[in-house]
Design an enzyme around this catalytic site. Structure first.
Site, PDB file in Angstrom:
ATOM      1  N   CYS A 137      62.318  43.113  50.965  1.00  0.00           N
ATOM      2  CA  CYS A 137      62.117  42.573  49.283  1.00  0.00           C
ATOM      3  C   CYS A 137      63.372  41.692  49.112  1.00  0.00           C
ATOM      4  O   CYS A 137      64.830  42.214  49.219  1.00  0.00           O
ATOM      5  CB  CYS A 137      62.148  43.825  48.309  1.00  0.00           C
ATOM      6  SG  CYS A 137      62.395  43.485  46.443  1.00  0.00           S
ATOM      7  N   TYR A 186      43.798  42.110  53.559  1.00  0.00           N
ATOM      8  CA  TYR A 186      44.109  41.460  52.403  1.00  0.00           C
ATOM      9  C   TYR A 186      44.808  40.022  53.310  1.00  0.00           C
ATOM     10  O   TYR A 186      44.728  39.092  52.760  1.00  0.00           O
ATOM     11  CB  TYR A 186      45.482  41.919  51.649  1.00  0.00           C
ATOM     12  CG  TYR A 186      44.702  43.195  50.608  1.00  0.00           C
ATOM     13  CD1 TYR A 186      44.508  44.480  51.073  1.00  0.00           C
ATOM     14  CD2 TYR A 186      43.893  42.830  49.621  1.00  0.00           C
ATOM     15  CE1 TYR A 186      43.989  45.250  50.267  1.00  0.00           C
ATOM     16  CE2 TYR A 186      43.335  43.927  48.759  1.00  0.00           C
ATOM     17  CZ  TYR A 186      43.385  44.951  49.334  1.00  0.00           C
ATOM     18  OH  TYR A 186      42.515  45.827  48.592  1.00  0.00           O
ATOM     19  N   ALA A 243      25.642  31.799  38.845  1.00  0.00           N
ATOM     20  CA  ALA A 243      26.701  31.337  37.707  1.00  0.00           C
ATOM     21  C   ALA A 243      26.848  29.955  37.615  1.00  0.00           C
ATOM     22  O   ALA A 243      27.238  29.380  36.536  1.00  0.00           O
ATOM     23  CB  ALA A 243      28.079  32.110  38.143  1.00  0.00           C
ATOM     24  N   HIS A 284      42.842  43.579  37.984  1.00  0.00           N
ATOM     25  CA  HIS A 284      42.951  44.146  39.205  1.00  0.00           C
ATOM     26  C   HIS A 284      43.918  43.462  40.114  1.00  0.00           C
ATOM     27  O   HIS A 284      43.863  43.571  41.357  1.00  0.00           O
ATOM     28  CB  HIS A 284      41.544  44.078  39.838  1.00  0.00           C
ATOM     29  CG  HIS A 284      40.679  44.872  39.277  1.00  0.00           C
ATOM     30  ND1 HIS A 284      39.045  44.904  39.631  1.00  0.00           N
ATOM     31  CD2 HIS A 284      40.532  45.830  38.443  1.00  0.00           C
ATOM     32  CE1 HIS A 284      38.518  46.018  38.954  1.00  0.00           C
ATOM     33  NE2 HIS A 284      39.467  46.534  38.265  1.00  0.00           N
ATOM     34  N   ASN A 324      38.880  39.692  39.253  1.00  0.00           N
ATOM     35  CA  ASN A 324      38.919  39.212  40.754  1.00  0.00           C
ATOM     36  C   ASN A 324      40.248  38.906  40.877  1.00  0.00           C
ATOM     37  O   ASN A 324      41.171  38.544  39.966  1.00  0.00           O
ATOM     38  CB  ASN A 324      38.329  37.628  40.647  1.00  0.00           C
ATOM     39  CG  ASN A 324      36.747  37.816  40.587  1.00  0.00           C
ATOM     40  OD1 ASN A 324      36.042  38.852  40.612  1.00  0.00           O
ATOM     41  ND2 ASN A 324      36.127  36.581  39.869  1.00  0.00           N
ATOM     42  N   ILE A 325      40.600  38.935  42.133  1.00  0.00           N
ATOM     43  CA  ILE A 325      41.963  38.683  42.500  1.00  0.00           C
ATOM     44  C   ILE A 325      42.279  37.353  43.112  1.00  0.00           C
ATOM     45  O   ILE A 325      43.384  37.113  43.746  1.00  0.00           O
ATOM     46  CB  ILE A 325      42.482  39.789  43.526  1.00  0.00           C
ATOM     47  CG1 ILE A 325      41.664  39.577  44.985  1.00  0.00           C
ATOM     48  CG2 ILE A 325      42.639  41.085  43.048  1.00  0.00           C
ATOM     49  CD1 ILE A 325      42.373  40.705  45.896  1.00  0.00           C
ATOM     50  N   ASN A 359      24.336  36.889  34.848  1.00  0.00           N
ATOM     51  CA  ASN A 359      24.492  37.332  36.193  1.00  0.00           C
ATOM     52  C   ASN A 359      23.321  36.974  36.877  1.00  0.00           C
ATOM     53  O   ASN A 359      22.331  36.420  36.554  1.00  0.00           O
ATOM     54  CB  ASN A 359      24.544  38.905  36.031  1.00  0.00           C
ATOM     55  CG  ASN A 359      25.315  39.632  37.140  1.00  0.00           C
ATOM     56  OD1 ASN A 359      26.348  39.300  37.465  1.00  0.00           O
ATOM     57  ND2 ASN A 359      24.654  40.594  37.881  1.00  0.00           N
TER      58      ASN A 359
HETATM   59  N1  APR Z   1      26.051  33.987  40.435  1.00  0.00           N
HETATM   60  C1  APR Z   1      26.017  34.998  39.341  1.00  0.00           C
HETATM   61  N2  APR Z   1      26.049  36.372  39.890  1.00  0.00           N
HETATM   62  C2  APR Z   1      26.272  36.810  41.068  1.00  0.00           C
HETATM   63  C3  APR Z   1      26.083  35.715  41.914  1.00  0.00           C
HETATM   64  C4  APR Z   1      26.009  34.391  41.724  1.00  0.00           C
HETATM   65  N3  APR Z   1      26.175  33.236  42.357  1.00  0.00           N
HETATM   66  N4  APR Z   1      26.244  36.472  43.224  1.00  0.00           N
HETATM   67  C5  APR Z   1      26.303  37.584  43.006  1.00  0.00           C
HETATM   68  N5  APR Z   1      26.245  38.014  41.574  1.00  0.00           N
HETATM   69  C6  APR Z   1      26.188  39.112  41.162  1.00  0.00           C
HETATM   70  C7  APR Z   1      25.637  40.321  41.673  1.00  0.00           C
HETATM   71  O1  APR Z   1      24.333  40.252  41.372  1.00  0.00           O
HETATM   72  C8  APR Z   1      26.581  41.399  41.035  1.00  0.00           C
HETATM   73  O2  APR Z   1      25.911  41.992  40.178  1.00  0.00           O
HETATM   74  O3  APR Z   1      27.669  39.479  40.844  1.00  0.00           O
HETATM   75  C9  APR Z   1      27.849  41.005  40.914  1.00  0.00           C
HETATM   76  C10 APR Z   1      28.866  41.303  41.635  1.00  0.00           C
HETATM   77  O4  APR Z   1      28.936  42.761  41.887  1.00  0.00           O
HETATM   78  P1  APR Z   1      30.170  43.260  42.786  1.00  0.00           P
HETATM   79  O5  APR Z   1      29.886  42.694  44.168  1.00  0.00           O
HETATM   80  O6  APR Z   1      30.082  44.873  42.526  1.00  0.00           O
HETATM   81  O7  APR Z   1      31.479  42.883  42.236  1.00  0.00           O
HETATM   82  P2  APR Z   1      32.252  43.335  40.853  1.00  0.00           P
HETATM   83  O8  APR Z   1      31.363  43.695  39.784  1.00  0.00           O
HETATM   84  O9  APR Z   1      33.228  42.254  40.489  1.00  0.00           O
HETATM   85  O10 APR Z   1      33.134  44.589  41.454  1.00  0.00           O
HETATM   86  C11 APR Z   1      34.267  45.116  40.530  1.00  0.00           C
HETATM   87  O11 APR Z   1      35.058  46.472  42.198  1.00  0.00           O
HETATM   88  O12 APR Z   1      35.564  46.661  44.484  1.00  0.00           O
HETATM   89  C12 APR Z   1      36.102  46.643  43.176  1.00  0.00           C
HETATM   90  O13 APR Z   1      38.133  45.922  42.864  1.00  0.00           O
HETATM   91  C13 APR Z   1      36.643  45.327  43.335  1.00  0.00           C
HETATM   92  O14 APR Z   1      37.115  44.116  41.395  1.00  0.00           O
HETATM   93  C14 APR Z   1      36.172  44.516  42.157  1.00  0.00           C
HETATM   94  C15 APR Z   1      35.275  45.729  41.267  1.00  0.00           C
END
Ligand code: APR
Length: 238
Positions: free
Chosen positions: A137, A55, A222, A110, A93-94, A204
């Site tokens: 802390c 992190y 996006a 999250h 997202n964090i 997406n």
């Molecule tokens: N524009 C739009 N979508 C995109 C882009 C982009 N430029 N690049 C990638 N993607 C899409 C991918 O196709 C995928 O479907 O974003 C998505 C990302 O998916 P993940 O990597 O699984 O991320 P996320 O869905 O946010 O994961 C959820 O999983 O690991 C845990 O805590 C973590 O919050 C996270 C959670």
């Protein structure tokens, strides 16, 4: 139509064009490190130094100023300011890119990379530097219990009651940049559909695991599909 509430779910894909890695793309975070080693309570109990390092590297990158909000983040902030009804961003997202783009009504289900939490007293503080095992802390004075204020696998996401209430009353649910692989976020579209009144849209790069559950979908980066969809909502609604 114009005073109805909108819930926007975002995932790592909305921050990809800002330079932050996603998790499950071929070049994603989980292609280089195992969830079991860095993103579970057991991992932190077993090897806190390794978890802190994971992190700390991400926090340093985010706090460096090199990573900036993109057109998708800014378009959601515009939607919040121009839409007469409530717009709630529920982000997995964090990072802080929604806030830096101007969104005010944001829930980090999250957690947040730029905050730390004491495992002893629960105090949460803003944190932009490295975290480590020797820190004390500032609220309770106990050393060694400071952790990233993020939700690990097996832990409850934050603000679920507020999220459920927003999903139950929204007229539009938009999912952006998420693979639909992780619950409860992946189940939000079903929850909205179950009530039957709201419109649902997925924006997406490619169809997510829940793609067939959405009434509408637009695929592409996006920074292109989100501003165009916001323009559509503000112009003619959905
Ligand atoms: N524009 C739009 N979508 C995109 C882009 C982009 N430029 N690049 C990638 N993607 C899409 C991918 O196709 C995928 O479907 O974003 C998505 C990302 O998916 P993940 O990597 O699984 O991320 P996320 O869905 O946010 O994961 C959820 O999983 O690991 C845990 O805590 C973590 O919050 C996270 C959670």
């Amino acid at each position: 139509m114009r005073d109805r509430q909108i819930v926007i779910l975002t995932g790592a894909g909305i921050s990809k064009e800002s330079g932050l890695a996603t998790f499950r793309d071929a070049d994603g975070i989980w292609a280089t490190v195992r969830i079991e080693d860095v993103a579970t309570p057991d991992a932190f109990a077993r090897d806190p130094v390794r978890v802190h390092a994971f992190y700390n590297a991400r926090r340093a990158r985010l706090a460096s100023g090199d990573v900036k909000p993109n057109a998708a983040h800014f378009s959601l902030a515009r939607l919040e300011s121009e839409w007469p009804g409530e717009v709630l961003v529920v982000t997995q997202n964090i990072d802080d890119l929604h806030e830096r783009a101007g969104s005010r009504n944001v829930v980090h289900m999250h957690g947040e990379l730029l905050k730390a939490r004491c495992q002893t007293c629960g105090d949460v503080v803003p944190w932009r530097d490295d975290l480590g095992v020797g820190l004390t802390c500032s609220a309770c004075g106990v050393a060694g219990g400071m952790r990233p204020h993020v939700v690990w696998f097996g832990e409850m996401p934050f603000d679920m009651e507020r999220i459920d209430a927003a999903l139950d009353r929204c007229a539009l649910f938009v999912s952006i940049g998420t693979s639909g692989a992780v619950y409860p976020a992946a189940g939000f579209v079903q929850q909205v559909r179950h009530r039957g009144r709201a419109h649902t849209a997925e924006l997406n790069m490619q169809p997510s695991e829940g793609a067939t559950l959405f009434a509408e979908a637009r695929y592409g980066p996006a920074t292109q599909v989100v501003p165009a969809y916001v323009e559509k909502i503000l112009g003619a609604g959905w």
